[in-house]
Enzyme design. Sequence first.
Site, mmCIF file in Angstrom:
data_model
loop_
_atom_site.group_PDB
_atom_site.id
_atom_site.type_symbol
_atom_site.label_atom_id
_atom_site.label_comp_id
_atom_site.label_asym_id
_atom_site.label_seq_id
_atom_site.Cartn_x
_atom_site.Cartn_y
_atom_site.Cartn_z
ATOM 1 N N LYS A 233 0.816 -1.225 0.000
ATOM 2 C CA LYS A 233 0.000 0.000 0.000
ATOM 3 C C LYS A 233 0.847 1.271 0.000
ATOM 4 O O LYS A 233 2.038 1.247 0.285
ATOM 5 C CB LYS A 233 -0.955 -0.014 1.202
ATOM 6 C CG LYS A 233 -2.126 -0.965 0.960
ATOM 7 C CD LYS A 233 -3.219 -0.824 1.979
ATOM 8 C CE LYS A 233 -4.384 -1.735 1.574
ATOM 9 N NZ LYS A 233 -5.398 -1.823 2.622
ATOM 10 N N ARG A 267 -3.458 -10.023 5.402
ATOM 11 C CA ARG A 267 -3.886 -10.017 3.997
ATOM 12 C C ARG A 267 -2.715 -9.520 3.151
ATOM 13 O O ARG A 267 -2.324 -8.359 3.271
ATOM 14 C CB ARG A 267 -5.106 -9.108 3.850
ATOM 15 C CG ARG A 267 -5.683 -9.063 2.445
ATOM 16 C CD ARG A 267 -6.900 -8.135 2.417
ATOM 17 N NE ARG A 267 -7.466 -8.035 1.089
ATOM 18 C CZ ARG A 267 -7.004 -7.216 0.153
ATOM 19 N NH1 ARG A 267 -5.991 -6.436 0.397
ATOM 20 N NH2 ARG A 267 -7.587 -7.184 -1.030
HETATM 21 C C1 7PJ Z 1 -8.157 -4.227 2.022
HETATM 22 C C2 7PJ Z 1 -9.219 -5.007 1.622
HETATM 23 C C3 7PJ Z 1 -7.805 -4.195 3.417
HETATM 24 C C4 7PJ Z 1 -9.622 -5.737 3.769
HETATM 25 C C5 7PJ Z 1 -8.377 -4.000 -0.097
HETATM 26 C C6 7PJ Z 1 -5.410 -3.175 -1.604
HETATM 27 C C7 7PJ Z 1 -6.698 -2.456 -1.765
HETATM 28 N N1 7PJ Z 1 -9.965 -5.761 2.479
HETATM 29 N N2 7PJ Z 1 -9.360 -4.850 0.279
HETATM 30 N N3 7PJ Z 1 -8.582 -4.971 4.239
HETATM 31 N N4 7PJ Z 1 -7.620 -3.618 0.940
HETATM 32 N N5 7PJ Z 1 -10.317 -6.448 4.650
HETATM 33 O O1 7PJ Z 1 -5.319 -4.381 -1.426
HETATM 34 O O2 7PJ Z 1 -4.382 -2.441 -1.694
HETATM 35 O O3 7PJ Z 1 -6.889 -3.529 3.884
HETATM 36 S S1 7PJ Z 1 -8.168 -3.502 -1.742
#
Ligand code: 7PJ
Length: 287
Positions: A233, A267
């Site tokens: 990010k 994640r």
């Molecule tokens: C996240 C997400 C996060 C959860 C995205 C990216 C943008 N879902 N979906 N947490 N970020 N739960 O992956 O950079 O931080 S999309």
Amino acid sequence: MLPTFFECGRFRFPMKPVNNASTMCKPLIMGILNITPDSFSDGGKFSSLDHAISHAEQMIEDGVDIIDIGGESTRPGAVALPLDEELKRVIPLVYALRDCGKPISVDTYKPEVMREAIIAGADMINDIRGFASSQAREVIADSDVGLCVMHMQQSPETMQQRPSYANVTAEVIAFLRERCDQLLSSGVEKNRLSIDPGFGFGKTLEHNIELLQHIRLIQDELELPVLAGMSRKTMIGAITGKPVERRMAGSLAAALMAMSQGARILRVHDVAETVDAVRVWQAVNAT
Ligand code: 7PJ
């Protein structure tokens, strides 16, 4: 105290430390499977169904615990994807992966996508809008999927324009508490919930860092497992000065920081590398 298990459709993961003397619990690795042609991290490399399936197979080989399928780009400034386009991207992939042996999570805030994904065999729904829609909560209440309730200030189009909080940690906790209470009262069992402070979703670098420092507090206050997503990010780019394709090392460091704060689900894009980092951590800390 956290619930003993995180229940996630056909799967169940222990959430408490195995060894009571240790406060450390091996986090689950959630691998990101983007199928957005404009995905800023994968550069559209995995846009077709076949490529997405082979990416998933690689993640399984690398030790992934949960596969998170995302059809819509939610990078700052992104415009919303039409419903039929999101369905076309996501649902065939859920069908293709439903028997891969790992829980399939779908990253969506649209109730129609949630419903179709659950029918197709998804085990978890990851909603960046924290199940704000009452239709979303209805779909969920009728199922047994696990949930990730994420905090976001405003929406992807506007969230990074001027993020503002009096106390970011307190406000994120209050928001997540309200959304989780709403879900519980619509019939969702507590052991199906996970929570996420939403790194980068309507937050400055300072907000993100403060939230990272308070993961344990957030988890203890709400007594729910925290999912942390910082992989590649902007916050990692802001700290390291690196473009998106060179943020892996910074992302690994952030994942370890989240883990040291007790985060139960990480994640990430780089599954193999994160699994190794977690193993090294475990070897030193969880004995
Ligand atoms: C996240 C997400 C996060 C959860 C995205 C990216 C943008 N879902 N979906 N947490 N970020 N739960 O992956 O950079 O931080 S999309």
